[in-house]
Design a protein around this motif. Structure first.
Motif, PDB file in Angstrom:
ATOM      1  N   GLU A  56      25.130 -27.676 -11.175  1.00 42.37           N
ATOM      2  CA  GLU A  56      26.311 -27.955 -10.349  1.00 42.37           C
ATOM      3  C   GLU A  56      25.895 -28.139  -8.886  1.00 42.37           C
ATOM      4  N   LYS A  57      24.937 -27.341  -8.439  1.00 39.39           N
ATOM      5  CA  LYS A  57      24.420 -27.482  -7.073  1.00 39.39           C
ATOM      6  C   LYS A  57      23.641 -28.793  -6.922  1.00 39.39           C
ATOM      7  N   LEU A  58      22.904 -29.157  -7.998  1.00 40.11           N
ATOM      8  CA  LEU A  58      22.186 -30.428  -7.971  1.00 40.11           C
ATOM      9  C   LEU A  58      23.172 -31.585  -7.821  1.00 40.11           C
ATOM     10  N   PHE A  59      24.249 -31.526  -8.565  1.00 44.17           N
ATOM     11  CA  PHE A  59      25.268 -32.573  -8.496  1.00 44.17           C
ATOM     12  C   PHE A  59      25.904 -32.631  -7.103  1.00 44.17           C
ATOM     13  N   ASP A  60      26.169 -31.487  -6.515  1.00 45.77           N
ATOM     14  CA  ASP A  60      26.805 -31.438  -5.195  1.00 45.77           C
ATOM     15  C   ASP A  60      25.894 -31.966  -4.097  1.00 45.77           C
ATOM     16  N   ASN A  61      24.588 -31.713  -4.228  1.00 46.46           N
ATOM     17  CA  ASN A  61      23.662 -31.993  -3.122  1.00 46.46           C
ATOM     18  C   ASN A  61      22.645 -33.091  -3.414  1.00 46.46           C
ATOM     19  N   GLY A  62      22.774 -33.760  -4.563  1.00 46.39           N
ATOM     20  CA  GLY A  62      21.766 -34.730  -4.960  1.00 46.39           C
ATOM     21  C   GLY A  62      22.222 -36.171  -4.865  1.00 46.39           C
ATOM     22  N   LEU A  63      21.246 -37.062  -4.730  1.00 49.11           N
ATOM     23  CA  LEU A  63      21.512 -38.495  -4.659  1.00 49.11           C
ATOM     24  C   LEU A  63      20.332 -39.254  -5.245  1.00 49.11           C
ATOM     25  N   CYS A  64      20.626 -40.291  -6.033  1.00 49.72           N
ATOM     26  CA  CYS A  64      19.600 -41.199  -6.543  1.00 49.72           C
ATOM     27  C   CYS A  64      19.455 -42.351  -5.560  1.00 49.72           C
ATOM     28  N   LEU A  65      18.257 -42.568  -5.075  1.00 45.39           N
ATOM     29  CA  LEU A  65      17.987 -43.614  -4.093  1.00 45.39           C
ATOM     30  C   LEU A  65      17.535 -44.897  -4.782  1.00 45.39           C
ATOM     31  N   PRO A  66      17.663 -46.048  -4.135  1.00 47.13           N
ATOM     32  CA  PRO A  66      17.231 -47.306  -4.740  1.00 47.13           C
ATOM     33  C   PRO A  66      15.785 -47.219  -5.211  1.00 47.13           C
ATOM     34  N   SER A  67      15.573 -47.557  -6.477  1.00 46.82           N
ATOM     35  CA  SER A  67      14.252 -47.350  -7.087  1.00 46.82           C
ATOM     36  C   SER A  67      13.796 -48.562  -7.895  1.00 46.82           C
ATOM     37  N   GLY A  68      14.337 -49.725  -7.592  1.00 48.80           N
ATOM     38  CA  GLY A  68      13.972 -50.916  -8.351  1.00 48.80           C
ATOM     39  C   GLY A  68      12.566 -51.388  -8.035  1.00 48.80           C
ATOM     40  N   THR A  69      11.804 -51.703  -9.074  1.00 47.35           N
ATOM     41  CA  THR A  69      10.427 -52.165  -8.868  1.00 47.35           C
ATOM     42  C   THR A  69      10.377 -53.591  -8.335  1.00 47.35           C
TER      43      THR A  69
END
Length: 379
Positions: free
Chosen positions: A346-359
């Motif tokens: 739940e903390k990961l969801f609150d404080n996490g973000l996936c950044l652009p990772s396209g090759t």
């Protein structure tokens, strides 16, 4: 002023040979669901991962559904599933009218917590529940704690179905994810490390299971001259044309993994001096593909900066980003499902973000991302 082109989170990236295989399929008129490219793709996946047998299907969700069917999962049964994951990991449990039991994350890999797993098994068994399978997920290309999870599963005699949808090419102590359990599943959706547009695979060292999966996934047609069916079947097989794309993608898989890991390192170096920013760790013996680079931002340490704040400025700059998966036990559709864990996810969801990772990001794309990110953190 023209709007800048969108930078996607992880868009398909062709390697160059895909059209040659597709043209071959067209030239041979193997447009129908099955054909030589399906067989060749299955063999390449088996050789790459070390799995003895592979069936390619039309999605990772279909692969997981068939795995649960072959485990005899039905109404009244329970299936233990990692909570922080895409809904495709949990939905097939509901297809079978079974109850998902969700397990929280541990801090080292963000995957299924072995301690919470054993707590859940003990409690569910004490309540007279029948547990048919355990579904650990190798999140964002990071292997789960496979040895610990396997030991617990063996202790209680419960089958493991590995969700390796996001982790093709990742290894745990030298073993490819998806190959330690009774069965493992892969995904080749458009945003995965390699793609067949849409598609998936089921892997196992048990040949009988894979043969049965192929039978069920082609409408369970009996061996008869006419169309006869003694079992309920599914239209889950991958087409020959999509398998042809997969053959071309396999040629660049190792290169894509190197590029994904380099992107992750680029972000780490960019933000190394920012207090309150951290990344998904990679423990010793684990080899992650870094399918998506994930960042955690602690607002208390990062002077009020947050994942949601970074998300907003990236969106304003037409740069794609995405929150971490919302845990399944927090989803309205699964509100009645049991949960065991420390609530770390739940903390990961609150404080996490996936950044652009396209090759396939260009140098200009990277410059735009870097400028927005560094400006947000005041670098």
């Amino acid at each position: 002023m023209n709007e800048l082109a969108k930078i996607w989170l992880a868009s398909p990236h062709m390697g160059g040979s895909e059209m040659e295989y597709v043209k071959e399929a067209f030239d041979l008129n193997w447009i129908a669901p099955l054909g030589p490219h399906v067989n060749a793709f299955e063999k390449k996946l088996a050789a790459y991962t070390g799995a003895k047998h592979v069936a390619v299907l039309n999605s990772g969700t279909a692969a997981l559904h068939l795995a649960l069917i072959m485990q005899g999962v039905g109404a009244g049964d329970e299936v233990i599933c990692q909570s922080i994951t895409f809904s495709g990991s949990a939905n097939p449990i509901a297809y079978q009218m079974a109850m998902p039991v969700f397990i929280g994350s541990e801090a080292q890999t963000w995957n299924m917590d072995p301690n919470a797993l054993e707590d859940a098994i003990k409690d569910r068994l004490a309540k007279g529940k029948k547990i048919k399978a355990i579904i650990p997920v190798h999140l964002y290309g990071m292997p789960a704690m496979t040895d610990e999870i396997t030991a617990i599963a063996q202790k209680y005699g419960i089958a493991i179905i590995e969700d390796a949808a996001e982790s093709l090419g990742a290894t745990y102590k030298g073993r490819h994810t998806g190959t330690d359990g009774l069965m493992g599943i892969l995904s080749f959706n458009g945003n995965k490390i390699i793609t067949t547009s849409g598609g998936g695979a089921l892997m196992s060292d048990n040949e009988e299971l894979i043969q049965k999966a192929r039978f069920l996934s082609t409408q369970a047609r009996d061996n008869a001259v006419h169309y006869q069916h003694s079992h309920i079947g599914y239209n889950y097989r991958m087409s020959n044309v999509l398998a042809a794309i997969g053959l071309g993608q396999m040629e660049v898989l190792d290169e894509r993994i190197k590029e994904k890991r380099a992107i992750h390192q680029w972000y780490e170096e960019m933000l190394a001096q920012v207090e309150g920013v951290s990344f998904l760790p990679e423990p010793e013996g684990f080899y992650a593909t870094r399918w998506l680079t994930c960042i955690l931002i602690d607002p208390l340490k990062a002077k009020g900066k947050s994942a949601s704040g970074l998300f907003e400025v990236l969106q304003q700059a037409n740069i794609d980003a995405r929150p971490l998966w919302k845990p399944m036990h927090m989803q309205p559709v699964f509100h009645q499902s049991p949960y065991y864990g420390s609530h770390l996810e739940e903390k990961l969801f609150d404080n996490g973000l996936c950044l652009p990772s396209g090759t396939n990001m260009t140098d200009d794309d990277r410059s735009r991302i870097k400028e927005v990110v560094q400006t947000y953190f005041g670098l």
